[in-house]
Enzyme design. Structure first.
Site, PDB file in Angstrom:
ATOM      1  N   GLU A  51       0.817  -1.217   0.000  1.00  0.00           N
ATOM      2  CA  GLU A  51       0.000   0.000   0.000  1.00  0.00           C
ATOM      3  C   GLU A  51       0.849   1.264   0.000  1.00  0.00           C
ATOM      4  O   GLU A  51       0.461   2.267  -0.605  1.00  0.00           O
ATOM      5  CB  GLU A  51      -0.942   0.011   1.204  1.00  0.00           C
ATOM      6  CG  GLU A  51      -2.044  -1.030   1.152  1.00  0.00           C
ATOM      7  CD  GLU A  51      -1.672  -2.349   1.806  1.00  0.00           C
ATOM      8  OE1 GLU A  51      -2.566  -3.203   1.951  1.00  0.00           O
ATOM      9  OE2 GLU A  51      -0.486  -2.522   2.165  1.00  0.00           O
ATOM     10  N   PHE A 113     -12.030  -6.776  13.719  1.00  0.00           N
ATOM     11  CA  PHE A 113     -10.909  -7.228  12.904  1.00  0.00           C
ATOM     12  C   PHE A 113     -10.577  -6.187  11.841  1.00  0.00           C
ATOM     13  O   PHE A 113     -11.439  -5.729  11.110  1.00  0.00           O
ATOM     14  CB  PHE A 113     -11.258  -8.558  12.232  1.00  0.00           C
ATOM     15  CG  PHE A 113     -10.193  -9.081  11.308  1.00  0.00           C
ATOM     16  CD1 PHE A 113      -8.965  -9.493  11.804  1.00  0.00           C
ATOM     17  CD2 PHE A 113     -10.406  -9.143   9.944  1.00  0.00           C
ATOM     18  CE1 PHE A 113      -7.964  -9.964  10.961  1.00  0.00           C
ATOM     19  CE2 PHE A 113      -9.427  -9.602   9.081  1.00  0.00           C
ATOM     20  CZ  PHE A 113      -8.200 -10.021   9.594  1.00  0.00           C
ATOM     21  N   GLN A 114      -9.323  -5.803  11.796  1.00  0.00           N
ATOM     22  CA  GLN A 114      -8.791  -4.811  10.856  1.00  0.00           C
ATOM     23  C   GLN A 114      -9.522  -3.464  10.959  1.00  0.00           C
ATOM     24  O   GLN A 114      -9.718  -2.768   9.956  1.00  0.00           O
ATOM     25  CB  GLN A 114      -8.826  -5.345   9.417  1.00  0.00           C
ATOM     26  CG  GLN A 114      -7.812  -6.458   9.179  1.00  0.00           C
ATOM     27  CD  GLN A 114      -7.581  -6.788   7.729  1.00  0.00           C
ATOM     28  OE1 GLN A 114      -8.451  -6.592   6.879  1.00  0.00           O
ATOM     29  NE2 GLN A 114      -6.402  -7.302   7.411  1.00  0.00           N
ATOM     30  N   LYS A 163     -17.780  -0.539   5.024  1.00  0.00           N
ATOM     31  CA  LYS A 163     -18.059  -1.563   4.029  1.00  0.00           C
ATOM     32  C   LYS A 163     -19.548  -1.646   3.688  1.00  0.00           C
ATOM     33  O   LYS A 163     -19.914  -1.831   2.518  1.00  0.00           O
ATOM     34  CB  LYS A 163     -17.548  -2.921   4.504  1.00  0.00           C
ATOM     35  CG  LYS A 163     -17.707  -4.012   3.446  1.00  0.00           C
ATOM     36  CD  LYS A 163     -17.082  -5.322   3.853  1.00  0.00           C
ATOM     37  CE  LYS A 163     -17.245  -6.349   2.723  1.00  0.00           C
ATOM     38  NZ  LYS A 163     -16.642  -7.650   3.069  1.00  0.00           N
ATOM     39  N   MET A 468      24.224   9.446   3.475  1.00  0.00           N
ATOM     40  CA  MET A 468      24.087  10.757   4.083  1.00  0.00           C
ATOM     41  C   MET A 468      24.275  10.693   5.588  1.00  0.00           C
ATOM     42  O   MET A 468      24.934  11.564   6.180  1.00  0.00           O
ATOM     43  CB  MET A 468      22.723  11.371   3.751  1.00  0.00           C
ATOM     44  CG  MET A 468      22.585  12.826   4.211  1.00  0.00           C
ATOM     45  SD  MET A 468      23.737  13.949   3.375  1.00  0.00           S
ATOM     46  CE  MET A 468      22.792  14.353   1.911  1.00  0.00           C
TER      47      MET A 468
END
Length: 555
Positions: A51, A113-114, A163, A468
């Site tokens: 993602e 969940f999630q 959802k 760096m």
């Protein structure tokens, strides 16, 4: 007509002429992905490997095209994986709409969940965000999200959709998107006249052009202002390309890694004009010693930026393009300028230098990339030494030509951004200048480039260290190299080939041109060129922390 929430989302994307969306599916966005499947002839979905890669690709697409970039992720970890990319876009004022799935409304707040409060998490790094719990509000929220992302100072907007909303059915009516109005000038004629008088009376004016010039589409006005008044121009990192890097009045970067010419000019100027820049710490360093003899004029669309980091004597908050047009009509034309002549002589006296000793150096590699692409490529970067070398050496002459994470400094940004930029600008060659430390972070996006036959080039400046950070450790921490050596034996050529890309190894200067020519000829496969460079090559100039920008370390 009656549509599901998922179908309404697709229709709203089509209303806004979205042709590409970058994302990764999951349970909370299954309805959306089902609708995307049915709309595949209208909207191209790019399945990234992660993602974060989707958010960086949407960002690169937006920077390269000027359109709103769109990314999509599921709830919970899918949404949180977008956060770094959203924050990157926020810091650099990039228009983006990030769409996330959420658990059903009945499960909100129950540690389902999630489930994660993504609107709460992203509130500090979005221009605005929403959670959609009612399908009847979905279309208007999406339309507003696109408007906010583009209006004024651009930025990312997040839309979190439950959802059950994507499954619910309601009436949908197609609408023409609300056009983003051309902002009024925002300043009075008296303020314009005063600013013009100040410019006309100054003997040593100097311009710093930032990313806001490109966002405003004010590149031509900037050039006219500079040439009419013979005013030298430097860029911030985000401003590269807003003023031609080949122009004799261009002095390069300013600040921590600015050229000696730029930093001396700032220190000796009597009028410092910042346009579309925000006076970050990397530009001003020691604020008490920045432009000590100059009055400060600041032109910016965002009034919150004016006076935030430095005292401003002549604030001009408004439409940059219109303000510059008004100033150009009011300022006197200068046929010659001792100050400009002095700046030009400094450029000859203090050029960027590097060793030319038969060893493969990053400076030589960037010079050859510039020559072989005829200065016409889009360059994306990772973050670190590779980023600054790319900024210093390649000469940018067009807007949206240099794409890099400036404000957040996101390692792992460049590859996803390169893919997004190449998809958005298929007529251009897009090259990601990378360091091996940054490249490791999101290198799985090579699979994305291979799958979609995106012919990007990764110029991997491989020094086997976090360059760096190691440079800082050597210069400012008595060479205590703590956790900056990453010589892990990774064969990047074999790795590229394992993904299905072309891998090329380069160890000598005489191999550079052949490798680049081969890469530039690739039409449907990404190419990774592993340039083996010395771990002790450094970025110069550099201003030590806390020092005025006139006190540079050059070697």
């Amino acid at each position: 007509m009656k549509l599901t929430g998922a179908q309404i989302l697709i229709e709203c994307l089509k209303e806004h002429n979205v042709d590409t969306i970058f994302g990764f599916p999951g349970g909370a966005v299954l309805n959306i992905y089902d609708a995307l499947y049915k709309a595949k002839d209208d909207i191209r979905h790019i399945l990234t490997s992660h993602e974060q890669g989707a958010s960086h690709a949407a960002d690169g697409y937006a920077r390269a095209t000027g359109k709103v970039g769109v990314c999509l992720a599921t709830s919970g970890p899918g949404a949180t994986n977008l956060v770094t990319g959203i924050a990157t876009a926020y810091m650099d004022s990039v228009p983006m709409v990030a769409i996330t799935g959420q658990v059903t409304t009945a499960l909100l707040g129950k540690d389902s969940f999630q489930e994660v409060d993504i609107t709460g998490i992203t509130m500090p790094v979005t221009k605005h965000n929403y959670i959609v719990k009612d399908v009847e509000k979905l279309a208007d929220i999406l339309r507003e999200a696109f408007y906010i992302a583009k209006e004024g100072r651009p930025g990312p907007v997040l839309v979190d959709i439950c959802k059950d909303v994507t499954a619910a059915i309601t009436e949908y009516e197609k609408k023409t998107p609300k056009s983003v109005p051309d902002r009024p000038i925002g300043v009075t004629q008296e303020e314009i006249d005063r600013a013009a008088d100040v410019i006309n009376s100054s003997k040593c004016p100097f311009i710093l052009a930032g990313g806001g010039v490109t966002i405003a589409g004010a590149n031509e006005e900037l050039l006219k202002l500079s040439e009419k008044c013979k005013i030298p121009v430097a860029n911030t990192l985000m401003g590269l390309g807003s003023f031609p890097g080949t122009n004799e009045l261009f002095t390069g970067l300013t600040g921590m890694h600015g050229t000696r010419t730029s930093n001396l000019a700032v220190s000796e100027s009597d009028l410092f004009i910042a346009i579309g820049a925000r006076f970050s710490d990397r530009v001003i360093s020691n604020v008490k010693k920045f432009a000590p003899d100059a009055k400060i004029m600041h032109i910016d669309i965002d009034p919150a930026e004016i006076g935030k980091n430095i005292v401003v004597h002549y604030p001009l908050s408004g439409n940059i393009k219109k303000i510059l047009k008004q100033l150009i009509s009011k300022i006197d034309k200068r046929k010659s300028s001792e100050w400009a002549d002095k700046i030009i002589s400094w450029k000859k006296e203090f050029p960027l230098k590097y060793q030319n000793d038969g060893v493969l150096r990053p400076h030589y590699i960037l010079e050859r990339i510039y020559e072989l692409t005829k200065g016409d490529a889009i360059i994306t970067t990772e973050v670190g030494q590779n980023q600054i070398w790319a900024a210093q050496i390649y000469k940018y002459t067009n807007q949206r030509q240099f794409i890099s994470s400036g404000g957040l400094g996101t390692m792992g940004f460049g590859l996803g951004a390169c893919i997004g930029a190449q998809i958005g600008r298929p007529e251009k060659k897009v090259i990601n200048v990378a360091g091996d430390g940054s490249f490791r972070m999101n290198l799985t996006e090579l699979a994305t480039a291979v799958e979609y036959k995106v012919p990007i080039i990764v110029a991997l400046l491989n020094n086997h260290v976090l360059g760096m950070v190691r440079q800082w450790q050597e210069l400012f921490y008595d060479s205590r190299f703590s956790s900056t050596t990453i010589d892990r034996g990774t064969n990047f050529v074999a790795l590229a080939e394992a993904f299905g890309a072309i891998g090329i190894n380069v160890t000598k200067p005489e191999e550079v041109d052949d490798a680049l020519k081969r890469a530039l000829e690739s039409k449907d496969r990404p190419v990774v060129i592993n340039f083996e460079i010395d771990r002790d090559d450094k970025v110069f100039p550099i201003v030590p922390p806390g020092a005025p920008i006139s006190e540079l370390i050059e070697e």
